[in-house]
Design an enzyme around this catalytic site. Structure first.
Site, PDB file in Angstrom:
ATOM      1  N   SER A 156      56.693   7.357  66.753  1.00 43.10           N
ATOM      2  CA  SER A 156      57.166   5.986  66.995  1.00 43.10           C
ATOM      3  C   SER A 156      56.092   5.109  67.633  1.00 43.10           C
ATOM      4  O   SER A 156      55.163   5.598  68.273  1.00 43.10           O
ATOM      5  CB  SER A 156      58.400   6.005  67.892  1.00 43.10           C
TER       6      SER A 156
HETATM    7  N1  SAM Z   1      60.212  11.336  68.726  1.00 41.36           N
HETATM    8  C1  SAM Z   1      59.187  11.495  67.734  1.00 41.36           C
HETATM    9  C2  SAM Z   1      57.804  11.378  68.285  1.00 41.36           C
HETATM   10  O1  SAM Z   1      57.655  11.046  69.466  1.00 41.36           O
HETATM   11  O2  SAM Z   1      56.879  11.658  67.529  1.00 41.36           O
HETATM   12  C3  SAM Z   1      59.342  10.525  66.584  1.00 41.36           C
HETATM   13  C4  SAM Z   1      60.327  10.984  65.677  1.00 41.36           C
HETATM   14  S1  SAM Z   1      60.417  10.428  64.039  1.00 41.36           S
HETATM   15  C5  SAM Z   1      60.589   8.696  64.205  1.00 41.36           C
HETATM   16  C6  SAM Z   1      62.060  11.053  63.761  1.00 41.36           C
HETATM   17  C7  SAM Z   1      62.156  12.552  63.740  1.00 41.36           C
HETATM   18  O3  SAM Z   1      63.519  12.910  63.657  1.00 41.36           O
HETATM   19  C8  SAM Z   1      61.470  13.179  62.536  1.00 41.36           C
HETATM   20  O4  SAM Z   1      60.548  14.125  62.942  1.00 41.36           O
HETATM   21  C9  SAM Z   1      62.631  13.799  61.757  1.00 41.36           C
HETATM   22  O5  SAM Z   1      62.283  14.961  61.052  1.00 41.36           O
HETATM   23  C10 SAM Z   1      63.612  14.067  62.868  1.00 41.36           C
HETATM   24  N2  SAM Z   1      65.009  14.201  62.428  1.00 41.36           N
HETATM   25  C11 SAM Z   1      65.657  13.538  61.427  1.00 41.36           C
HETATM   26  N3  SAM Z   1      66.934  13.950  61.356  1.00 41.36           N
HETATM   27  C12 SAM Z   1      67.108  14.895  62.324  1.00 41.36           C
HETATM   28  C13 SAM Z   1      68.213  15.691  62.742  1.00 41.36           C
HETATM   29  N4  SAM Z   1      69.409  15.608  62.159  1.00 41.36           N
HETATM   30  N5  SAM Z   1      68.019  16.539  63.762  1.00 41.36           N
HETATM   31  C14 SAM Z   1      66.814  16.662  64.378  1.00 41.36           C
HETATM   32  N6  SAM Z   1      65.730  15.930  64.010  1.00 41.36           N
HETATM   33  C15 SAM Z   1      65.881  15.058  63.001  1.00 41.36           C
END
Ligand code: SAM
Length: 238
Positions: A88
């Site tokens: 993000s």
């Molecule tokens: N917090 C992260 C960082 O600091 O890098 C950014 C995250 S990215 C915007 C969103 C993340 O959520 C992705 O890695 C994606 O694979 C994960 N994600 C999507 N759906 C999910 C779920 N149901 N449970 C856990 N993770 C999930």
């Protein structure tokens, strides 16, 4: 032998110069994040708390992005981390962190570990962070990177964060870093009274609303819209 010593000195000097560059870039990123905050005024305060700024200024974002992205690590924007996912934007990470009002005694759940950056920022401010990632390769990489950087108060797991992490609940705060169609009921259940959830809600590939939910002492949920945001979708079977 002399040549080897000179070579080692040169390599150390280059590594030192690189680290200095990253420190300066991080400082500049923080100025940009604060400038952005004053313009956006997404929170009641125009600025972030000292604790959040210190955490953001401490976490080495360049160590949590893929090597090819390192030179952009301190730009105030999301970056690709592979598997169609992103780390993000620093301003959004600061905003979400500020909104949950982290306290040194807090236990926080993060949904969407991704690169581990948001988890590292939270870990600098609270007692323990539990973080769930649904993509195995990202979960493994973030877990290794966070351990290498010494974040002993972060526990990661592979799974679907829609259902929270019952075993470690209740949480003082929950940070969801992928956009959901609705607020997952298990997350509300796993939040302590007085706790806060910050979550982007809306349809995939469209602008979503960053929501702040607060659970009152009598389990009532108060919801506030904070800002228009754009996140990758929360996936899974729900
Ligand atoms: N917090 C992260 C960082 O600091 O890098 C950014 C995250 S990215 C915007 C969103 C993340 O959520 C992705 O890695 C994606 O694979 C994960 N994600 C999507 N759906 C999910 C779920 N149901 N449970 C856990 N993770 C999930």
């Amino acid at each position: 032998m002399k040549l080897l010593t000179c070579l080692l000195l040169f390599v150390s000097f280059v590594a030192f110069a690189d680290e200095l560059d990253y420190t300066v870039a991080r400082f500049e990123m923080m100025e940009e994040v604060q400038r952005y905050a004053r313009l956006a005024r997404d929170t009641d305060e125009a600025e972030f708390s000292k604790a959040v700024l210190t955490a953001m200024n401490t976490v080495e974002r360049h160590r949590l992005v893929p090597r090819g992205q390192r030179r952009f690590a301190y730009e105030n924007r999301p970056l690709p981390i592979g598997h169609g996912q992103t780390i993000s934007q620093p301003y959004i990470v600061a905003l979400m962190t500020e909104l949950v009002e982290p306290d040194p005694d807090d236990v926080v759940l993060e949904v969407g570990t991704g690169s581990g950056y948001q988890a590292a920022v939270l870990a600098s401010l609270v007692r323990h962070v539990y973080s769930i990632e649904i993509i195995e390769a990202l979960a493994t990489r973030a877990s290794n990177d966070l351990a290498e950087l010494g974040y002993e108060n972060v526990t990661t797991t592979l799974g679907d964060g829609y259902y929270g992490w019952e075993e470690h609940a209740p949480f003082d705060a929950i940070v969801v870093t992928a956009a959901a169609g609705h607020v997952p009921p298990p997350l509300i259940e796993q939040l302590k009274p007085g706790g806060r959830i910050v979550i982007p809600v809306g349809h995939r590939f469209m602008t979503q609303q960053l929501l702040l939910l607060e659970k009152t002492a009598d389990d009532e949920i108060l919801t506030r819209q904070i800002a228009a945001v754009r996140f990758v979708p929360l996936t899974g079977k729900h």
